[in-house]
Write an enzyme that holds these catalytic residues in place. Structure first.
Site, PDB file in Angstrom:
ATOM      1  CG  ASP A 193      -2.384   4.826   1.871  1.00 16.40           C
ATOM      2  OD1 ASP A 193      -2.587   4.708   0.648  1.00 16.40           O
ATOM      3  OD2 ASP A 193      -2.548   3.884   2.680  1.00 16.40           O
TER       4      ASP A 193
ATOM      5  CG  HIS B 130       0.945   5.977  -2.546  1.00 17.34           C
ATOM      6  ND1 HIS B 130      -0.269   6.623  -2.506  1.00 17.34           N
ATOM      7  CD2 HIS B 130       0.946   5.117  -1.497  1.00 17.34           C
ATOM      8  CE1 HIS B 130      -0.978   6.175  -1.491  1.00 17.34           C
ATOM      9  NE2 HIS B 130      -0.274   5.264  -0.854  1.00 17.34           N
TER      10      HIS B 130
ATOM     11  CG  ASP C 201      -0.239   8.426  -5.334  1.00 15.45           C
ATOM     12  OD1 ASP C 201      -0.274   7.228  -5.665  1.00 15.45           O
ATOM     13  OD2 ASP C 201      -0.719   8.870  -4.275  1.00 15.45           O
TER      14      ASP C 201
END
Length: 322
Positions: free
Chosen positions: A115, A274, A245
């Site tokens: 991320d 995710h 994701d």
């Protein structure tokens, strides 16, 4: 600057899940919390939004007998302070992490990033590539946003509904995190608590709103980092990619990374979303062991091992489910 190992945690966390000693790195009157577990090659574990070092707890527990795991909580996240006049931008977070690397004297670092941890970590690694030995890249990006990402940024990084959802509803921690874990049986009450407790007030949630806003506002910074990525092409790299994701599961994200790092090994996960650290920590552990030279690693889509099967079929107690 100094490191503290006093209690000082602003909230409690299940000690069986997070059996670690807290450390704090202090500068300009504010403290950033981090974990420093084990000895051996340094593994820098960087989180995204709205998570913290808790995200890597299963990875750290499995590896701290073999490597040195460093997992910071960015200012405003996890156990860290909210510095005065802090903007909570990824560039500022990177400055804190870079200062921590200097403070701890880390070299030959294995970077693990997911991320926003991707741009944050790679912004540092591309500036000082001599201090990084290898890369383990998990569901992230590091370039100007496309149309879909820009729309998401305009929506969730706006005054309304984005700021309202974050400040009033703690939306990312309370709603997005459990929704973006593929194995719903892992979403226990203790996990929900660990991700919502860092944000007890509206003011404490500002960082979770700034991150989506910065997808577009930090576009120039992201493009600058991308232009420096060729500096890392001589590093061993592994891409561990969660295909469920909703943010980065589209094949073109993975293809773009494979173009940037053609030397990278790829491990595709069909049963992870995710927050793949929650879904398949075993595959991240394997990638880090490979990066540290402690085991052989085969190419992508390898057959599930007994460890894989254990993670696919976890032992869940009824009282742990929400």
């Amino acid at each position: 600057m100094k490191t503290l190992t006093t209690p000082g945690r602003p909230f409690s966390v299940d000690a069986s899940e997070y059996p670690f000693t807290s450390h704090w790195f202090e500068q300009n009157g504010a403290r950033m919390h981090y974990l420093d577990e084990g000895t051996g090659p340094a593994v820098l574990l960087l989180h995204g939004n709205p998570t913290w070092s808790y995200l890597y707890r299963n990875v750290i527990k499995a590896l701290r007998s073999e490597v040195r795991c460093i997992a910071p909580d960015y200012p405003g996240f996890g156990f860290s302070d909210h510095p005065t006049n802090y903007g909570y931008t990824p560039r500022e977070h990177a400055q804190w992490v870079n200062a921590l690397i200097d403070h701890l004297g880390l070299t030959q670092i294995i970077l693990v990033c997911q991320d926003w941890g991707g741009p944050i970590g790679l912004s540092i690694a591309t500036q000082r590539p001599q201090d990084f030995s290898s890369l383990v890249i998990l569901n992230t990006w590091c370039w100007r946003p496309n149309l879909q990402s820009t729309f998401f940024s305009l929506l969730m990084g706006s005054r309304f509904p984005g700021r309202t959802l974050q400040m009033k509803k703690n939306f990312f921690a309370k709603t997005v995190v459990p929704r973006c874990i593929f194995h719903k049986e892992r979403v226990a009450a203790t996990l929900r608590k660990a991700y919502t407790d860092p944000f007890p007030t509206e003011a404490s949630r500002i960082g979770t709103w700034v991150f989506p806003r910065e997808i577009r506002r930090s576009a120039d910074w992201l493009e600058e980092i991308e232009s420096r990525l060729p500096r890392l092409r001589d590093k061993p790299a592994t891409l561990v990619w969660a295909m469920k994701d909703p943010a980065f599961g589209k094949p073109w994200y993975l293809t773009r990374w494979q173009t940037i790092f053609p030397q990278a090994q790829t491990d595709i996960l069909d049963d992870a979303s995710h927050y793949l650290q929650e879904d398949r920590p075993d595959r991240i552990i394997a990638a880090i062991k490979t990066a540290g030279g402690t085991q052989q690693h085969s190419r992508s889509n390898r057959a599930a091992t007994s460890c894989d099967k254990a993670w696919r079929q976890p032992s869940i107690h009824k009282e742990d489910t929400p």
